[in-house]
Design a protein around this motif. Sequence first.
Motif: not given
Length: 318
Positions: A57-67
């Motif tokens: 979840e933490k990795a996913a939220r960081r990827a979503l924010e970057a995108a």
Amino acid sequence: MIYSRISGTGSYLPERVVTNADLEKVVDTTDEWIRTRTGIERRHLAREGETTLDLAEKAARRALEAANVAPGDIDFIAFGTTTPDLIFPNCGVMLQERLGCLGSPAFSVETACASFMYALSIADKYVRCGESKRALVIGAETLSRITDWSDRTTAVLFADGAGAVVLEASDAPGILSTHLHADGRYQEMLYCKGGVSRGLAEKPAIVMAGKEVFKIAVTKLGAVVDETLAANGLERSAIDWLVPHQANIRIIQATAAKLDMPLEKVIVTVQDHGNTSAASVPLALDAGVRDGRIKRGELLLLEAFGGGFTWGSALVRF
Ligand code: UT7
């Protein structure tokens, strides 16, 4: 023509760091042996109660924010892991619930260290055929839960972490090709003992014939690199960055040599987190993107190899 393009990357490593010196107190090993044979210096282990889903979840939220994509806009989740929170429901569904993007496909892919490559390949095809606009691809593991901490041949290698990418539909090429393989004749060389249908009596633990796995990994990764270049009509010199599976620095060096690439053009993170299986390629990719080495428009070759054996690659215009 619709392509899929990586619009954001993210990763997460648990806070607890275990160094080689710490492991010297647990098994009969030395910092020197681990560094010279594997390149690993430290690894991150999940704390009690912290699960694969939590890291993902933490990795996913960081990827979503970057995108710059809202979690609710994700319409496809492919979740690579060999250490899911539960036997079912799958981690993709659980992540969907946490992110609040309900209703669209969410599933997990269980092809050991190649799980992220398989998940990426599947998601790429769904985006290209127009069925997904924004897909989330995850590689996440808590391998510490299936590590035999009395076995020095594996305990010093495996660890925990998560990486993620957001794939979006695009007019311009992003993922140029993916190449997946499996050869089930080798399943005895690298597997996790204990299982559902065979019975849960044994405590799950990774078993590996390291030397044999090493040799075949070098051969198969070399072949898949050649296959990727040939499929795209490219010379080795066209690749800007190799983003390899982070299992052993010596395997990485062998693949880089095959590509005639200096190690400066290879994203190497194995020293910081050991072998995190499905998480290792997206962890390395995110490291290279965030520290500014990997730039938009560059050509990346991603590859991974793991139990089964399963292996694969992706050629990516970032
Ligand atoms: O991600 C999925 C794919 N997995 C991989 O790609 C892993 C592939 N394999 C490897 O990375 C390497 O084969 C290992 C790191 C697992 C092992 O390195 P190696 O150079 O192949 O060592 P080895 O297995 O041939 O063992 C050499 C010696 C042995 O002692 P003897 O028989 O020569 O006396 C081992 O018992 O090193 C010993 N050894 C250790 N010594 C200190 C094995 N593990 C350890 C250890 N500390 N942790």
